[in-house]
Write a protein that holds these residues in place. Structure first.
Motif, PDB file in Angstrom:
ATOM      1  N   LEU A   1       5.059   3.740  -6.938  1.00 59.42           N
ATOM      2  CA  LEU A   1       6.189   2.906  -7.328  1.00 59.42           C
ATOM      3  C   LEU A   1       5.744   1.538  -7.838  1.00 59.42           C
ATOM      4  O   LEU A   1       6.502   0.855  -8.525  1.00 59.42           O
ATOM      5  N   ILE A   2       4.545   1.128  -7.465  1.00 58.93           N
ATOM      6  CA  ILE A   2       3.956  -0.109  -7.975  1.00 58.93           C
ATOM      7  C   ILE A   2       2.483   0.148  -8.250  1.00 58.93           C
ATOM      8  O   ILE A   2       1.934   1.164  -7.816  1.00 58.93           O
ATOM      9  N   GLU A   3       1.876  -0.778  -8.969  1.00 58.12           N
ATOM     10  CA  GLU A   3       0.433  -0.714  -9.152  1.00 58.12           C
ATOM     11  C   GLU A   3      -0.109  -2.140  -9.181  1.00 58.12           C
ATOM     12  O   GLU A   3       0.614  -3.080  -9.529  1.00 58.12           O
ATOM     13  N   PRO A   4      -1.362  -2.294  -8.774  1.00 63.83           N
ATOM     14  CA  PRO A   4      -1.943  -3.636  -8.775  1.00 63.83           C
ATOM     15  C   PRO A   4      -2.333  -4.060 -10.187  1.00 63.83           C
ATOM     16  O   PRO A   4      -2.616  -3.227 -11.040  1.00 63.83           O
ATOM     17  N   SER A   5      -2.277  -5.358 -10.407  1.00 62.55           N
ATOM     18  CA  SER A   5      -2.813  -5.944 -11.630  1.00 62.55           C
ATOM     19  C   SER A   5      -3.581  -7.186 -11.220  1.00 62.55           C
ATOM     20  O   SER A   5      -3.525  -7.604 -10.066  1.00 62.55           O
ATOM     21  N   SER A   6      -4.273  -7.802 -12.147  1.00 63.68           N
ATOM     22  CA  SER A   6      -5.059  -8.988 -11.799  1.00 63.68           C
ATOM     23  C   SER A   6      -4.168 -10.156 -11.371  1.00 63.68           C
ATOM     24  O   SER A   6      -4.614 -11.042 -10.655  1.00 63.68           O
ATOM     25  N   GLN A   7      -2.899 -10.158 -11.781  1.00 64.19           N
ATOM     26  CA  GLN A   7      -1.979 -11.233 -11.396  1.00 64.19           C
ATOM     27  C   GLN A   7      -1.105 -10.883 -10.193  1.00 64.19           C
ATOM     28  O   GLN A   7      -0.386 -11.722  -9.690  1.00 64.19           O
ATOM     29  N   GLY A   8      -1.109  -9.638  -9.773  1.00 61.21           N
ATOM     30  CA  GLY A   8      -0.287  -9.204  -8.651  1.00 61.21           C
ATOM     31  C   GLY A   8       0.324  -7.844  -8.911  1.00 61.21           C
ATOM     32  O   GLY A   8       0.014  -7.185  -9.903  1.00 61.21           O
ATOM     33  N   ALA A   9       1.200  -7.439  -8.025  1.00 61.00           N
ATOM     34  CA  ALA A   9       1.816  -6.116  -8.120  1.00 61.00           C
ATOM     35  C   ALA A   9       2.820  -6.046  -9.273  1.00 61.00           C
ATOM     36  O   ALA A   9       3.528  -7.011  -9.545  1.00 61.00           O
TER      37      ALA A   9
ATOM     38  N   ARG B   1       0.832  -1.208   0.000  1.00 62.86           N
ATOM     39  CA  ARG B   1       0.000   0.000   0.000  1.00 62.86           C
ATOM     40  C   ARG B   1       0.864   1.255   0.000  1.00 62.86           C
ATOM     41  O   ARG B   1       0.607   2.212  -0.744  1.00 62.86           O
ATOM     42  N   VAL B   2       1.922   1.263   0.817  1.00 64.71           N
ATOM     43  CA  VAL B   2       2.835   2.417   0.861  1.00 64.71           C
ATOM     44  C   VAL B   2       3.491   2.619  -0.504  1.00 64.71           C
ATOM     45  O   VAL B   2       3.559   3.741  -1.020  1.00 64.71           O
ATOM     46  N   LEU B   3       3.971   1.541  -1.107  1.00 63.02           N
ATOM     47  CA  LEU B   3       4.617   1.630  -2.420  1.00 63.02           C
ATOM     48  C   LEU B   3       3.636   2.100  -3.495  1.00 63.02           C
ATOM     49  O   LEU B   3       4.006   2.869  -4.380  1.00 63.02           O
TER      50      LEU B   3
END
Length: 101
Positions: A56-64, A49-51
């Protein structure tokens, strides 16, 4: 005072370890990260969540997954860490006899 700093450094270390895992294994999910790092799910989730808040990251259906900002952040990281270390080194009280008197 120092205990709080140490806790913050530990948390930053965890965030950076999670970021590194995303960079090296994207897409990657919480369960896999938790299993590989030994951090509990809730701590991995918090780091993610912090990232994400830092873009610096974003969620996708397969993971970060990493973002466009990730490369820039990683490029600047060593220099910023060196500045912080230098600042901390300057804060040391080298000789206890200076205090005594």
């Amino acid at each position: 005072m120092i205990d709080r700093l140490e806790k913050e450094v530990d948390m930053l270390e965890r965030h950076l370890q999670v970021l590194k895992m995303v960079i090296e294994n994207e897409p990657i999910g919480i369960v896999k990260m938790s299993n590989e790092t030994g951090y509990p799910h809730h701590k991995v989730r918090y780091s993610l969540r912090v990232l994400e808040e830092e873009n610096l990251i974003e969620p996708s259906s397969q993971g970060a997954i990493k973002t466009e900002r990730t490369v820039e952040f990683v490029d600047e990281l060593d220099g910023k860490m060196d500045e912080i270390v230098e600042k901390l080194e300057g804060m040391k009280i080298e000789d206890a006899t200076e205090i005594e008197g």
